[in-house]
Design an enzyme around this catalytic site. Structure first.
Site, PDB file in Angstrom:
ATOM      1  CG  ASP A  78      -8.444 -25.781  -4.605  1.00  0.00           C
ATOM      2  OD1 ASP A  78      -8.269 -25.040  -3.431  1.00  0.00           O
ATOM      3  OD2 ASP A  78      -7.768 -25.855  -5.319  1.00  0.00           O
ATOM      4  CE  LYS A 128      -2.732 -23.612  -1.988  1.00  0.00           C
ATOM      5  NZ  LYS A 128      -2.909 -23.788  -3.181  1.00  0.00           N
ATOM      6  CD  GLN A 152      -1.357 -23.745  -6.800  1.00  0.00           C
ATOM      7  OE1 GLN A 152      -1.470 -24.341  -5.417  1.00  0.00           O
ATOM      8  NE2 GLN A 152      -1.778 -22.407  -6.893  1.00  0.00           N
TER       9      GLN A 152
END
Ligand code: NAD
Length: 282
Positions: A120, A53, A97
């Site tokens: 997200d 990422k 994460q």
């Protein structure tokens, strides 16, 4: 092989190139899109994802900050970190994460993320907005599937779509996106009876199960678009949820694993970060 291969690498590359151009424009207007990733502990897969990422952000010109917390960090420390990022005007997107170490409460942390920075798309506010047909941050993997369909002119309008899997990250938002694109959608899951009968009706079949070679050729309608979200490791090799070789003989379009949906997830994360920055820049 009869099916047309859906090349996720090529589509993701195009998306990333478009993002790099838009990012440069935003920077010229004085806004530098900025993604902050919180990584807790040493999970090797998470370290790889976060590095990927970070690299993708840097390539696109997006500012990337990774906050690394110790494996044994407290819930309080993690929540304070998220709150600080919520308050930081320079940060447009926040991503925690997953998975978190077992002692931490994932749901409470995700609830804390400012919905307008929730790139997200896991916050209930964003899933609610998606459900209501309002603009929302949508989880990156199903968003990536929609981009693949678009790239190959597969219009869900009026089609029968079947999604196997009902997770909050893939299955449910996938179904909502297909519904919003005017497909007639069925969601199947571990308790579904006569699964093959249902999947054989699908013009668009999305597999998000997490079981290697789960979707067999006799479960697929001839000519269907088969989208394989699954990532499974078999004898050290990555394979999807779809029995690729056999299904390729029946389907009209098919995504490979690797090289299909997986490529799109980070590309869509960059899109969401750019959107978050653009919304706040207005
Ligand atoms: P999950 O475990 O949360 O959900 C799996 C779903 O499969 C469940 O809803 C379950 O009901 C359904 N299921 C299980 N057994 C079934 C059966 N026998 N018949 C029908 N349905 C059944 O997993 P997830 O997070 O949704 O991920 C699914 C897969 O997609 C995994 O392989 C994961 O690694 C992969 N994934 C890939 C990406 C990507 O970037 N490509 C992103 C997220 C997840």
């Amino acid at each position: 092989m009869a099916a047309t291969l859906i090349d996720g690498r090529a589509v993701a590359r195009d998306v990333k190139e478009r993002i790099a151009v838009k990012t440069a424009e935003m920077i010229a207007w004085g806004i530098t899109p900025h993604l902050a990733v919180v990584l807790v502990g040493e999970n090797p897969a998470s370290q790889v994802y976060v590095r990927n990422k970070e690299n993708a952000c840097i390539k696109a010109g997006i500012r990337s900050t990774v906050i690394r917390l110790d494996e044994d960090c407290t819930q309080q420390t993690l929540e304070d970190t998220v709150k600080k990022l919520n308050d930081d005007e320079s940060v447009h997107g926040i991503l925690v994460q997953l998975p978190l170490p077992k002692h931490l409460d994932e749901a409470s942390v995700l609830r804390l993320i400012d919905p307008d920075k929730d790139v997200d798309g896991f916050h209930a506010m964003n899933s609610g907005r998606l459900m209501n047909g309002q603009p929302a941050f949508v989880p990156c993997t199903p968003l990536g599937v929609m981009e693949l369909l678009k790239a190959y002119d597969i219009d869900p309008n009026g089609k029968r779509a079947v999604v196997i899997g009902r997770s909050n990250i893939v299955g449910k938002p996938m179904a909502m996106l297909l519904l919003a694109a005017n497909a007639t959608v069925t969601i199947c899951h571990s308790r579904t009876q006569n699964l093959a009968e249902i999947t054989r009706d699908a013009d668009i079949l999305v597999a998000a199960v997490g079981r290697a070679n789960f979707v067999k050729a006799d479960m697929v309608k001839p000519g269907a678009a088969v989208i394989d979200v699954g990532i499974n490791r078999v004898d050290g090799k990555l394979v999807g949820d779809v029995d690729f070789d056999a299904v390729s003989e029946v389907a009209g379009h098919i995504t490979p694993v690797p090289g299909g949906v997986g490529q799109m997830t980070i590309a869509m994360l960059l899109c969401n970060t750019l959107d978050a920055a653009a919304k706040r820049g207005r």
